[in-house]
Design an enzyme around this catalytic site. Sequence first.
Site, mmCIF file in Angstrom:
data_model
loop_
_atom_site.group_PDB
_atom_site.id
_atom_site.type_symbol
_atom_site.label_atom_id
_atom_site.label_comp_id
_atom_site.label_asym_id
_atom_site.label_seq_id
_atom_site.Cartn_x
_atom_site.Cartn_y
_atom_site.Cartn_z
ATOM 1 N N ARG A 41 -2.922 -10.028 5.097
ATOM 2 C CA ARG A 41 -2.930 -8.674 4.362
ATOM 3 C C ARG A 41 -1.473 -8.316 4.786
ATOM 4 O O ARG A 41 -1.161 -8.215 5.904
ATOM 5 C CB ARG A 41 -3.741 -7.722 4.859
ATOM 6 N N HIS A 68 -4.065 -8.140 -5.546
ATOM 7 C CA HIS A 68 -5.131 -8.061 -4.598
ATOM 8 C C HIS A 68 -6.591 -8.890 -5.283
ATOM 9 O O HIS A 68 -7.518 -8.389 -5.770
ATOM 10 C CB HIS A 68 -5.465 -6.359 -4.793
ATOM 11 N N GLN A 71 -10.275 -8.084 -4.414
ATOM 12 C CA GLN A 71 -10.898 -6.972 -5.056
ATOM 13 C C GLN A 71 -11.348 -7.122 -6.478
ATOM 14 O O GLN A 71 -12.375 -6.739 -6.802
ATOM 15 C CB GLN A 71 -9.853 -5.924 -5.106
ATOM 16 N N ASP A 165 -7.287 3.924 -8.968
ATOM 17 C CA ASP A 165 -6.887 3.558 -7.729
ATOM 18 C C ASP A 165 -6.031 4.936 -7.161
ATOM 19 O O ASP A 165 -5.822 5.485 -7.921
ATOM 20 C CB ASP A 165 -6.170 2.187 -7.804
ATOM 21 N N CYS A 211 -11.449 0.926 -6.021
ATOM 22 C CA CYS A 211 -11.420 -0.078 -4.887
ATOM 23 C C CYS A 211 -11.763 0.580 -3.654
ATOM 24 O O CYS A 211 -11.805 -0.295 -2.526
ATOM 25 C CB CYS A 211 -10.239 -1.104 -4.792
ATOM 26 N N ARG A 239 -17.206 -6.509 -1.953
ATOM 27 C CA ARG A 239 -16.006 -7.025 -1.442
ATOM 28 C C ARG A 239 -16.560 -8.007 -0.279
ATOM 29 O O ARG A 239 -15.892 -9.007 0.032
ATOM 30 C CB ARG A 239 -15.532 -5.982 -0.568
HETATM 31 N N1 NVA Z 1 -3.383 -0.177 -4.218
HETATM 32 C C1 NVA Z 1 -3.798 0.204 -2.870
HETATM 33 C C2 NVA Z 1 -4.899 -0.718 -2.702
HETATM 34 C C3 NVA Z 1 -5.795 -0.357 -1.493
HETATM 35 C C4 NVA Z 1 -7.093 -1.364 -1.159
HETATM 36 C C5 NVA Z 1 -2.815 -0.454 -1.947
HETATM 37 O O1 NVA Z 1 -2.137 -1.316 -2.139
HETATM 38 O O2 NVA Z 1 -2.582 0.363 -0.897
#
Ligand code: NVA
Length: 253
Positions: A41, A68, A71, A165, A211, A239
């Site tokens: 991540r 992502h 997700q 989101d 998400c 997930r």
């Molecule tokens: N768009 C958000 C997703 C978090 C799962 C981020 O990048 O922080």
Amino acid sequence: MAMLGGHALFLGPQDIQLGVNESLRDTAAVLSRFNSLILARVFAHPDVQMLAKHSSVPVINALSDLYHPLQALADLLTLEEHFGEGGMEGKVLAWVGDGNNVLHDLAMGAVRLGMHVRVACPEGYEPDAEVMKKVQGHAQRKGGSLMMTRDPMAAVEGANVVVTDTWVSMGQEEEYEKRMRDFEGFQVNKAMMEKGAGKEGGKAGCVFLHCLPRHPEEVTDEVFYDEERSLVFPEAENRMWTVMAVMLSLVGK
Ligand code: NVA
């Protein structure tokens, strides 16, 4: 990993400072010696690409500022559970809000299943143009489509899925105030959901996805906790199942 019979080594920001004390290249080489898989991540997408380039084991993108993918898998599984196998073809998915990492992969996956994706973002918050070009390409091959608008109501008209989101993704915290102003009118609310498709076979014809983590500015409580239309908690559970499937397939099981 534990549920699959494996072990996980968790290296948080206190344990490892990717690319700070050691080059990504060296970290990739070392981690490859200790592990069968690397799930990374990161903030900058090139960091996960660099890890993948220099690892001898598979690297999974567990979130970058551009993509992502895990997700998207969970979201598509959740939709398949709701609409049935093959049931997404021809359905309309409306994304309302920030054209971000989550949208990029979801749009890519949805058009590949023959869905019609509509994206409503304020000016300056459009998804990445190169990624959208790829989405268009997949849509043409698979019978889906992509439409971009500034009008959330136009995006959700007759939609089967409404997704949003956070308006402030990781690393954008200092833009909070500006973003709150710029996203005015983009909060997903009951009036928007009611513009969507009506019930089909006793089930919600228009469902809501997010998400997580969720903040109240992008969606009202009424929509987020709507027992019929909101699939956010099955989506969260998925997930887990989908990342398990990805890990198993990458270790050849
Ligand atoms: N768009 C958000 C997703 C978090 C799962 C981020 O990048 O922080």
